[in-house]
Scaffold this motif. Sequence first.
Motif, PDB file in Angstrom:
ATOM      1  N   ASN A  95      61.835 -38.385 -12.993  1.00  0.00           N
ATOM      2  CA  ASN A  95      62.232 -39.140 -11.813  1.00  0.00           C
ATOM      3  C   ASN A  95      61.601 -38.500 -10.584  1.00  0.00           C
ATOM      4  N   GLY A  96      61.349 -39.310  -9.552  1.00  0.00           N
ATOM      5  CA  GLY A  96      60.731 -38.816  -8.331  1.00  0.00           C
ATOM      6  C   GLY A  96      61.649 -38.948  -7.136  1.00  0.00           C
ATOM      7  N   THR A  97      61.142 -38.519  -5.991  1.00  0.00           N
ATOM      8  CA  THR A  97      61.842 -38.641  -4.717  1.00  0.00           C
ATOM      9  C   THR A  97      60.959 -39.450  -3.788  1.00  0.00           C
ATOM     10  N   GLY A  98      61.538 -40.456  -3.161  1.00  0.00           N
ATOM     11  CA  GLY A  98      60.793 -41.303  -2.229  1.00  0.00           C
ATOM     12  C   GLY A  98      61.232 -41.047  -0.804  1.00  0.00           C
ATOM     13  N   TYR A  99      60.272 -40.990   0.104  1.00  0.00           N
ATOM     14  CA  TYR A  99      60.551 -40.715   1.508  1.00  0.00           C
ATOM     15  C   TYR A  99      60.185 -41.921   2.366  1.00  0.00           C
ATOM     16  N   ARG A 100      61.027 -42.234   3.336  1.00  0.00           N
ATOM     17  CA  ARG A 100      60.706 -43.263   4.329  1.00  0.00           C
ATOM     18  C   ARG A 100      59.977 -42.543   5.461  1.00  0.00           C
ATOM     19  N   LEU A 101      58.652 -42.669   5.462  1.00  0.00           N
ATOM     20  CA  LEU A 101      57.843 -41.977   6.453  1.00  0.00           C
ATOM     21  C   LEU A 101      57.869 -42.730   7.774  1.00  0.00           C
ATOM     22  N   GLU A 102      58.067 -41.992   8.845  1.00  0.00           N
ATOM     23  CA  GLU A 102      58.111 -42.585  10.180  1.00  0.00           C
ATOM     24  C   GLU A 102      56.774 -42.446  10.900  1.00  0.00           C
TER      25      GLU A 102
END
Length: 114
Positions: A69-76
Amino acid sequence: MTEDEKSNDDVIHRASEEAPIFTNYEPDFQRVFARGTLLRKDEEDDNVVQMAFWSSKDRDIKVEDSEKNGTGYRLETEVMMNWDGVFRLRELLDNYIEDHAPDRHLEEFSTDDD
């Protein structure tokens, strides 16, 4: 760039009554609130560092064709810097932290090496 220009870039500018610092918002300038940052070297140019600021993240995202499983980031926003800029940013942050950080944060993030 001459030596004088280069050494002037390394100076940390501090606001004072005698020498205030002014900023000007450019037309496409955006202010973002970041909860964290991500860093990595550019794959094509090892002199460029990519710094991304994120506001939220999702854990345990299923990765296609993988059992992991991965980690997703909401990039600003993302900033591209050369190593010279990275070291100047570190010096600026160290200086600002030393001068302005609340004691509770200094205690929380201090190490035995300090």
